[in-house]
Write a protein that holds these residues in place. Structure first.
Motif, PDB file in Angstrom:
ATOM      1  N   TYR A 131      12.534   3.745  -4.914  1.00 58.38           N
ATOM      2  CA  TYR A 131      12.175   5.164  -4.859  1.00 58.38           C
ATOM      3  C   TYR A 131      12.735   5.918  -6.066  1.00 58.38           C
ATOM      4  N   LYS A 132      13.850   5.450  -6.586  1.00 53.92           N
ATOM      5  CA  LYS A 132      14.495   6.131  -7.716  1.00 53.92           C
ATOM      6  C   LYS A 132      14.088   5.530  -9.056  1.00 53.92           C
ATOM      7  N   GLU A 133      13.253   4.486  -9.031  1.00 55.04           N
ATOM      8  CA  GLU A 133      12.873   3.780 -10.269  1.00 55.04           C
ATOM      9  C   GLU A 133      11.558   4.310 -10.836  1.00 55.04           C
ATOM     10  N   ASP A 134      11.457   4.290 -12.145  1.00 54.26           N
ATOM     11  CA  ASP A 134      10.195   4.596 -12.830  1.00 54.26           C
ATOM     12  C   ASP A 134       9.461   3.265 -13.020  1.00 54.26           C
ATOM     13  N   PHE A 135       8.867   2.790 -11.944  1.00 50.73           N
ATOM     14  CA  PHE A 135       8.271   1.454 -11.966  1.00 50.73           C
ATOM     15  C   PHE A 135       6.778   1.497 -12.266  1.00 50.73           C
ATOM     16  N   VAL A 136       6.249   0.315 -12.582  1.00 48.71           N
ATOM     17  CA  VAL A 136       4.797   0.115 -12.648  1.00 48.71           C
ATOM     18  C   VAL A 136       4.462  -1.005 -11.677  1.00 48.71           C
ATOM     19  N   ILE A 137       3.226  -1.016 -11.211  1.00 48.28           N
ATOM     20  CA  ILE A 137       2.760  -2.088 -10.320  1.00 48.28           C
ATOM     21  C   ILE A 137       1.715  -2.891 -11.074  1.00 48.28           C
ATOM     22  N   ASN A 156       0.815   3.246 -12.268  1.00 48.78           N
ATOM     23  CA  ASN A 156       2.167   3.786 -12.164  1.00 48.78           C
ATOM     24  C   ASN A 156       2.470   4.149 -10.706  1.00 48.78           C
ATOM     25  N   ARG A 157       3.610   4.749 -10.463  1.00 51.10           N
ATOM     26  CA  ARG A 157       4.033   5.007  -9.093  1.00 51.10           C
ATOM     27  C   ARG A 157       3.227   6.101  -8.404  1.00 51.10           C
ATOM     28  N   THR A 158       2.444   6.842  -9.163  1.00 46.65           N
ATOM     29  CA  THR A 158       1.580   7.855  -8.545  1.00 46.65           C
ATOM     30  C   THR A 158       0.181   7.306  -8.264  1.00 46.65           C
ATOM     31  N   GLY A 159      -0.090   6.059  -8.688  1.00 46.81           N
ATOM     32  CA  GLY A 159      -1.400   5.455  -8.468  1.00 46.81           C
ATOM     33  C   GLY A 159      -2.342   5.602  -9.645  1.00 46.81           C
ATOM     34  N   ARG A 160      -1.893   6.189 -10.758  1.00 47.24           N
ATOM     35  CA  ARG A 160      -2.749   6.349 -11.931  1.00 47.24           C
ATOM     36  C   ARG A 160      -2.897   5.008 -12.644  1.00 47.24           C
ATOM     37  N   THR A 161      -4.140   4.653 -12.995  1.00 42.86           N
ATOM     38  CA  THR A 161      -4.385   3.394 -13.698  1.00 42.86           C
ATOM     39  C   THR A 161      -3.896   3.501 -15.137  1.00 42.86           C
ATOM     40  N   LEU A 162      -2.993   2.599 -15.508  1.00 47.38           N
ATOM     41  CA  LEU A 162      -2.459   2.554 -16.865  1.00 47.38           C
ATOM     42  C   LEU A 162      -3.189   1.523 -17.725  1.00 47.38           C
ATOM     43  N   PHE A 163      -3.671   0.469 -17.065  1.00 43.03           N
ATOM     44  CA  PHE A 163      -4.376  -0.572 -17.819  1.00 43.03           C
ATOM     45  C   PHE A 163      -5.186  -1.410 -16.843  1.00 43.03           C
ATOM     46  N   LYS A 205       3.412  -2.960 -24.085  1.00 41.52           N
ATOM     47  CA  LYS A 205       3.866  -1.575 -24.297  1.00 41.52           C
ATOM     48  C   LYS A 205       4.063  -0.841 -22.981  1.00 41.52           C
ATOM     49  N   ILE A 206       3.243  -1.169 -21.992  1.00 42.65           N
ATOM     50  CA  ILE A 206       3.302  -0.479 -20.692  1.00 42.65           C
ATOM     51  C   ILE A 206       4.442  -1.005 -19.821  1.00 42.65           C
ATOM     52  N   ILE A 207       4.658  -2.312 -19.811  1.00 38.91           N
ATOM     53  CA  ILE A 207       5.617  -2.901 -18.876  1.00 38.91           C
ATOM     54  C   ILE A 207       7.010  -3.059 -19.461  1.00 38.91           C
ATOM     55  N   GLU A 208       7.132  -3.054 -20.790  1.00 41.55           N
ATOM     56  CA  GLU A 208       8.436  -3.271 -21.405  1.00 41.55           C
ATOM     57  C   GLU A 208       9.367  -2.110 -21.079  1.00 41.55           C
ATOM     58  N   GLY A 209      10.569  -2.419 -20.608  1.00 38.68           N
ATOM     59  CA  GLY A 209      11.555  -1.391 -20.278  1.00 38.68           C
ATOM     60  C   GLY A 209      11.359  -0.770 -18.916  1.00 38.68           C
ATOM     61  N   LYS A 210      10.306  -1.185 -18.184  1.00 38.98           N
ATOM     62  CA  LYS A 210      10.039  -0.667 -16.839  1.00 38.98           C
ATOM     63  C   LYS A 210      10.338  -1.751 -15.807  1.00 38.98           C
ATOM     64  N   LEU A 211      10.576  -1.330 -14.591  1.00 36.74           N
ATOM     65  CA  LEU A 211      10.636  -2.279 -13.489  1.00 36.74           C
ATOM     66  C   LEU A 211       9.205  -2.616 -13.106  1.00 36.74           C
ATOM     67  N   ILE A 212       8.874  -3.909 -13.100  1.00 35.75           N
ATOM     68  CA  ILE A 212       7.521  -4.363 -12.769  1.00 35.75           C
ATOM     69  C   ILE A 212       7.525  -4.811 -11.312  1.00 35.75           C
ATOM     70  N   LEU A 213       6.771  -4.124 -10.479  1.00 33.37           N
ATOM     71  CA  LEU A 213       6.628  -4.509  -9.079  1.00 33.37           C
ATOM     72  C   LEU A 213       5.300  -5.224  -8.893  1.00 33.37           C
ATOM     73  N   SER A 214       5.327  -6.239  -8.056  1.00 26.95           N
ATOM     74  CA  SER A 214       4.117  -7.008  -7.799  1.00 26.95           C
ATOM     75  C   SER A 214       4.191  -7.581  -6.396  1.00 26.95           C
TER      76      SER A 214
END
Length: 299
Positions: A131-137, A156-163, A205-214
């Motif tokens: 909940y506190k992470e700036d993650f991507v799925i 992203n965590r709001t459901g916006r398509t990044l790629f 570029k999108i996933i580097e430095g982010k927490l990747i959830l899957s």
């Protein structure tokens, strides 16, 4: 002492064991005069003609005997009652713990309950931490269960398509691929798709430095590694991954993995972005279940 061969059929009618004599109200007063092989050992035999009647106990003796038996039963029950289920057990079924005795069944149940509660707490901790992470799925669709990526999606965590993109693999999709039966992507669909090498930097570029959830992070990570290896790209080992499937399994106290369809309650055609959104739905549901207030921007 005479030994009678050939078994019980050769024993004369007047020769009896102590038990046999007792059953007809007699007891031997002389030493045994013979023995017969009983299958496991030699059994002593007495002459019934020299036996005497057993003396009948008095009412007082019978009462004393019953009292002694009741005391023995009570003592046995006290010493062999499980402190958890209160059932009287065999001594061999009990283990002493902290001054009390617990039966094997209750030990197994308590051990499982402790593990069950620990699993649920561990799963909830994972969802709370996200909940506190700036993650991507991220989700991938593949040629087969140990192949290459044919589609990748990231939100992203709001459901916006990044790629989102189809990916043409180095090796064609096998005709009998079980993965294709799930997502429906064929070689014809991939004919004009970019190769992994063409999109990798955009993905990175999108996933580097982010927490990747899957949902099944181990699988998606393996597929990215496979695609990088087959296109001779160095996979960055410092990427941070976490598995929603594993965390959800724990929150349900399950020893086995649970499908994304079951976890999300959705029917899925298993395309990358759709699976990403289903995974986000699982996360939101868990946040709600464990009492985290979700901001409108996150819903």
């Amino acid at each position: 002492m005479k030994r009678i061969c050939g078994g019980w059929s050769n024993v004369p009618a007047n020769l009896k064991t102590k038990t046999m004599l007792s059953q007809i109200g007699l007891k031997p007063i002389r030493e045994p005069i013979a023995e017969v092989w009983g299958g496991h050992q030699w059994v002593k035999l007495y002459d019934s003609s020299s036996a005497v009647a057993k003396r009948k106990p008095t009412e007082k003796q019978l009462a004393a005997l019953e009292k002694a038996r009741e005391l023995a039963r009570t003592k046995y029950e006290i010493e062999n009652t499980c402190s958890e289920c209160k059932e009287v057990c065999k001594p061999s079924e009990l283990e002493e713990s902290g001054g009390t005795k617990i039966c094997n069944h209750c030990i197994k149940r308590l051990t499982w309950e402790t593990r069950y509660e620990s699993m649920i707490a561990a799963g909830a901790d994972s969802f709370k931490g996200w909940y506190k992470e700036d993650f991507v799925i991220l989700d991938t669709e593949t040629t087969d269960l140990d192949g290459e990526i044919v589609e990748v999606g990231i939100i992203n965590r709001t459901g916006r398509t990044l790629f989102q993109s189809l990916v043409k693999p180095v090796r064609p999709v096998p005709d009998d691929s079980p993965a294709t039966r799930i997502h429906g992507i064929t070689n014809a669909d991939l004919a004009c798709a970019p190769a992994w090498v063409d999109i990798w930097l955009d993905v990175l570029k999108i996933i580097e430095g982010k927490l990747i959830l899957s949902f099944n992070a181990a699988f998606d990570k393996l597929m990215i590694k496979n695609s990088c290896r087959r296109t001779k790209i160095a996979y960055p080992e410092d990427l941070k991954w976490d598995c929603v499937m594993e965390a959800y399994r724990l929150t349900q106290g399950s020893e086995r993995w649970i499908s994304l369809e079951r976890a999300s309650g959705m029917w899925l055609s298993h395309r990358a972005i759709e699976d990403c959104n289903a995974t986000l739905h699982v996360i939101h549901s868990q946040w709600s279940d464990i009492g985290i207030l979700v901001d409108e921007s996150v819903c």
